[in-house]
Design a protein around this motif. Structure first.
Motif, short mmCIF file in Angstrom:
data_model
loop_
_atom_site.label_atom_id
_atom_site.label_comp_id
_atom_site.label_asym_id
_atom_site.label_seq_id
_atom_site.Cartn_x
_atom_site.Cartn_y
_atom_site.Cartn_z
N THR A 245 0.82 -1.21 0.00
CA THR A 245 0.00 0.00 0.00
C THR A 245 0.86 1.26 0.00
OG1 THR A 245 -0.17 -0.18 2.41
CG2 THR A 245 -2.01 -1.02 1.11
N LYS B 277 -3.33 5.25 0.18
CA LYS B 277 -4.20 4.16 0.61
C LYS B 277 -4.22 4.07 2.14
CE LYS B 277 -5.28 2.78 -3.52
NZ LYS B 277 -6.65 3.01 -4.06
N THR C 31 -6.71 6.54 3.50
CA THR C 31 -8.12 6.18 3.40
C THR C 31 -8.53 5.10 4.39
OG1 THR C 31 -7.69 4.53 1.66
CG2 THR C 31 -8.15 6.79 0.95
N ARG C 32 -7.58 4.28 4.86
CA ARG C 32 -7.96 3.18 5.75
C ARG C 32 -7.65 3.43 7.22
NH1 ARG C 32 -4.13 -0.58 7.35
NH2 ARG C 32 -2.01 -0.24 6.57
N ALA D 289 -10.68 3.64 9.85
CA ALA D 289 -11.27 2.37 10.25
C ALA D 289 -10.36 1.63 11.23
CB ALA D 289 -11.55 1.52 9.02
N SER D 290 -9.04 1.68 10.97
CA SER D 290 -8.10 0.99 11.87
C SER D 290 -8.12 1.62 13.26
CB SER D 290 -6.69 1.05 11.28
OG SER D 290 -6.61 0.32 10.07
#
Length: 347
Positions: free
Chosen positions: A182, A186, A189-190, A193-194
């Motif tokens: 990644t 990227k 964007t994640r 959530a983590s």
């Protein structure tokens, strides 16, 4: 013939106060003796719930921290312990020194200590983590290097860091947030959530290595890397976590066929911007790149062209350990987290 001279000298000394055993202050006023003191010992601890008391579950201790009690100062040693040979008797205020605390820690409220004390004195230090954050949890967030590719046990730097933190102040867990392949955009964007799933107290950011693979990042330097890293820092703070920014490690220079020289120059230039961004955001810097370059040779630190071996991962672990455990200014940054708001100064 000398006896009268000695008698006269003694008389003059007595008339000037020289024959008195009590010192005098201005105007001849006797100076009182210093107040009697007593030995005081104790610890500086991480007060996880902020109640000012060392609860049984609060086992983190902070070495290398300055402590002041009753105007007397010293520093903690291993296991966060301190010892004074003499503190003035009576009720005294005790507090940790802000400038000596690890990154993001602040002193707890001043503690009233009755001297001589009946036992150890527990001096609090606090972290302003969000209400849902899990104390002493560190989320290692990045690409395949964070994931641990190339290490003998697959843990990369995480297990080494966990062991070092536990040995240093008593409690720590390091979660794996690495996704191989990644790029930093990227990761941006994640990360939300983590953070929501793991709820860490710290976010350890090590991103940017794969950005080189995007032609945009080579042709339009610096592309999205710095914007993405800054976003991760801000998202961590919004989630109540403390961000620590790692500089991008070099690649193995022994792979001439992979354009290692040009790539390492790109990494060097990008890291100048990474450091500048981290300082602007007052985030501690884990000097991964600089610590790699301090080693006697780079190739022995790699498993392949890109991924460190166990020795290389130890270098990364030490870089994050230093950034976490040292005062914020030591890593080239220096202010409280973004959620320590300044009081309004105007109407």
């Amino acid at each position: 013939m000398r006896a009268p001279a000695l008698t006269l000298a003694a008389a003059l000394a007595a008339s000037c106060g020289g024959g008195s055993s009590s010192p005098t202050g201005p105007g001849g006023t006797p100076t009182p003796p210093p107040p009697p003191g007593s030995a005081v010992s104790g610890v500086v601890f991480y007060d996880e719930n902020g109640n000012g008391s060392a609860d049984p579950t609060e086992t983190v201790r902070l070495p290398g921290v300055g402590v002041a009690i009753g105007g007397v100062t010293t520093s903690t040693v291993a296991n966060g312990r301190f010892s004074f040979s003499s503190v003035p008797n009576g009720v005294q205020a005790a507090q940790a020194s802000p400038a000596t605390l690890p990154a993001y820690f602040t002193p707890g409220a001043p503690l009233s200590v009755a001297v001589p004390p009946s036992g150890d004195v527990a001096v609090p230090a606090v972290l302003a983590i969000g209400g849902r954050a899990r104390a002493n949890l560190y989320l290692a967030f990045g690409d395949s290097i964070t994931f641990g590719t190339g290490s003998s046990d697959g843990s990369g730097y995480r297990e080494e860091l966990r062991a070092a933190l536990r040995a240093y102040w008593g409690k720590a867990d390091v979660a794996n947030g690495g996704v191989p392949g990644t790029p930093s955009n990227k990761g941006e964007t994640r990360v939300g959530a983590s953070l929501g799933t793991q709820r860490p107290a710290y976010l350890l950011i090590l991103y940017g290595t794969n950005d080189w693979n995007d032609r945009e990042c080579r042709d339009e330097f610096p592309c999205y890397t710095i914007t993405s890293l800054r976003s991760m820092v801000l998202q961590a703070r919004d989630a109540g976590a403390f961000p620590v920014v790692g500089t991008i490690p070099p690649v193995n220079p022994s792979y001439a066929d992979r354009d290692a020289e040009a790539r390492n120059d790109w990494v060097r230039r990008m890291n100048e911007l990474v450091r500048a961004m981290a300082r602007q955001e007052r985030a501690p810097i884990a000097e991964v790149h600089g610590d790699f370059l301090k080693q006697s040779s780079l190739p022995p630190l790699f498993d392949d062209f890109l991924h460190p071996n166990d020795e290389g991962y130890r270098v990364i672990a030490r870089a994050f350990f230093d950034a976490i455990t040292k005062p914020l200014a030591t890593s080239g940054s220096g202010r409280a987290p973004a959620f320590f708001f300044e009081p309004p100064t105007g109407p």
